[in-house]
Design a protein around this motif. Structure first.
Motif, short mmCIF file in Angstrom:
data_model
loop_
_atom_site.label_atom_id
_atom_site.label_comp_id
_atom_site.label_asym_id
_atom_site.label_seq_id
_atom_site.Cartn_x
_atom_site.Cartn_y
_atom_site.Cartn_z
N UNK A 179 56.54 49.17 11.95
CA UNK A 179 56.86 48.04 11.10
C UNK A 179 58.04 48.39 10.20
N UNK A 180 58.97 47.45 10.06
CA UNK A 180 60.16 47.65 9.23
C UNK A 180 60.17 46.64 8.10
N UNK A 181 60.60 47.08 6.92
CA UNK A 181 60.73 46.23 5.76
C UNK A 181 62.21 45.91 5.55
N UNK A 182 62.52 44.64 5.38
CA UNK A 182 63.90 44.21 5.23
C UNK A 182 64.14 43.78 3.78
N UNK A 191 53.50 53.42 5.87
CA UNK A 191 52.09 53.26 6.19
C UNK A 191 51.86 53.56 7.67
N UNK A 192 51.22 54.67 7.95
CA UNK A 192 51.03 55.11 9.33
C UNK A 192 50.11 54.18 10.11
N UNK A 193 49.35 53.34 9.41
CA UNK A 193 48.45 52.42 10.10
C UNK A 193 49.20 51.21 10.66
N UNK A 194 50.41 50.98 10.15
CA UNK A 194 51.21 49.86 10.63
C UNK A 194 52.05 50.30 11.82
N UNK A 195 51.89 49.62 12.93
CA UNK A 195 52.57 50.00 14.17
C UNK A 195 54.05 49.62 14.09
N UNK A 238 62.14 41.05 1.82
CA UNK A 238 62.25 39.61 2.08
C UNK A 238 61.67 39.26 3.45
N UNK A 239 61.54 40.27 4.32
CA UNK A 239 60.91 40.08 5.62
C UNK A 239 60.23 41.37 6.06
N UNK A 240 59.22 41.21 6.91
CA UNK A 240 58.55 42.34 7.56
C UNK A 240 58.66 42.10 9.06
N UNK A 241 59.13 43.10 9.78
CA UNK A 241 59.29 42.98 11.23
C UNK A 241 58.37 43.99 11.90
N UNK A 242 57.46 43.48 12.72
CA UNK A 242 56.45 44.33 13.35
C UNK A 242 56.56 44.29 14.86
N UNK A 243 56.62 45.46 15.45
CA UNK A 243 56.68 45.57 16.90
C UNK A 243 55.38 45.11 17.52
N UNK A 244 55.48 44.39 18.60
CA UNK A 244 54.29 43.90 19.31
C UNK A 244 53.85 44.94 20.33
N UNK A 245 52.58 45.30 20.30
CA UNK A 245 52.00 46.20 21.31
C UNK A 245 51.43 45.34 22.42
N UNK A 246 52.10 45.32 23.54
CA UNK A 246 51.78 44.37 24.61
C UNK A 246 50.37 44.49 25.16
#
Length: 213
Positions: free
Chosen positions: A94-97, A88-92, A116-124
């Motif tokens: 983001x990785x699916x575990x 999904x290009x709208x998700x910054x 089981x988890x979603x890890x999303x990078x924070x845009x500061x």
């Protein structure tokens, strides 16, 4: 080099036992792992993770620098977790575990069909707290994170905190004092508190490396 790292991991464990820095309740023990940012296979990018006894407990072997999928294996090569970059290009970033091994060429009988988890990078620039690196969610629809990662991966100084702000894992630089040798950023420590999965902690390291290297 690998033999020296096995010896180093033992000394690291002894040093950590003498001077623990993570908060912990009496009777709890943390896991100290030496992370080497190098695959044991020729022509591969990856990681090799060694425990306090000098045994390889986790490994990652990638043939691409920026893969769309990462597989964390145990020391024998069995897949433990699979991480896939969101399509999904709208998700910054983001990785699916997933648990186990997933995909068209999956050979594992035990795997999770859903993440089981979603890890999303924070845009500061969008957040007041510039110390935040990433958020970890249990479901994509969750508004509240399960874990938050703070610090600086480029300096190998990060903490994983749960919802109560308790530190459950920590990345630290390791400046070897054996013979005055320093490994810089290629060899560092992963300290995991009791009750937190060391495999998942290592998976977070892999994703931080993809997001911030």
């Amino acid at each position: 080099m690998f033999i020296f790292l096995k010896s180093l991991s033992r000394s690291v464990h002894e040093e950590h036992q003498e001077k623990p820095e993570l908060s912990k309740t009496q009777g709890d023990l943390c896991t100290s792992l030496t992370v080497w940012r190098k695959s044991l296979l020729v022509s591969c990018n990856g990681f090799t993770v060694i425990d306090s006894d000098g045994n390889v407990v986790y490994r990652v072997d990638n043939y691409m620098r920026r893969p769309k999928e990462l597989i964390l294996m145990d020391g024998s090569g069995k897949s433990i977790l699979t991480m896939r970059r969101s399509k999904n290009l709208r998700l910054v970033d983001t990785w699916l575990v997933y648990g186990g091994e997933v995909g068209d060429y999956c050979t594992s009988a035990k795997s999770s069909e859903k993440p089981i988890f979603y890890v999303k990078k924070c845009i500061n620039i969008l957040h007041a707290n510039r110390n935040v690196l990433a958020y970890v969610y249990r479901r994509s629809s969750d508004k509240r994170y399960a874990y938050i990662i703070e610090g600086s991966y480029s300096h190998r100084s990060c903490k994983v905190l749960d919802e109560t702000k308790r530190v459950v894992a920590e990345i630290r630089r390791k400046d070897a004092i054996i013979g005055g040798i320093s490994f810089g950023l290629e060899v560092f420590l992963l300290i995991v508190q009791a009750g937190f999965d060391p495999g998942f902690a290592m998976a977070l390291v892999l994703l931080l490396d993809q997001m911030f290297s």
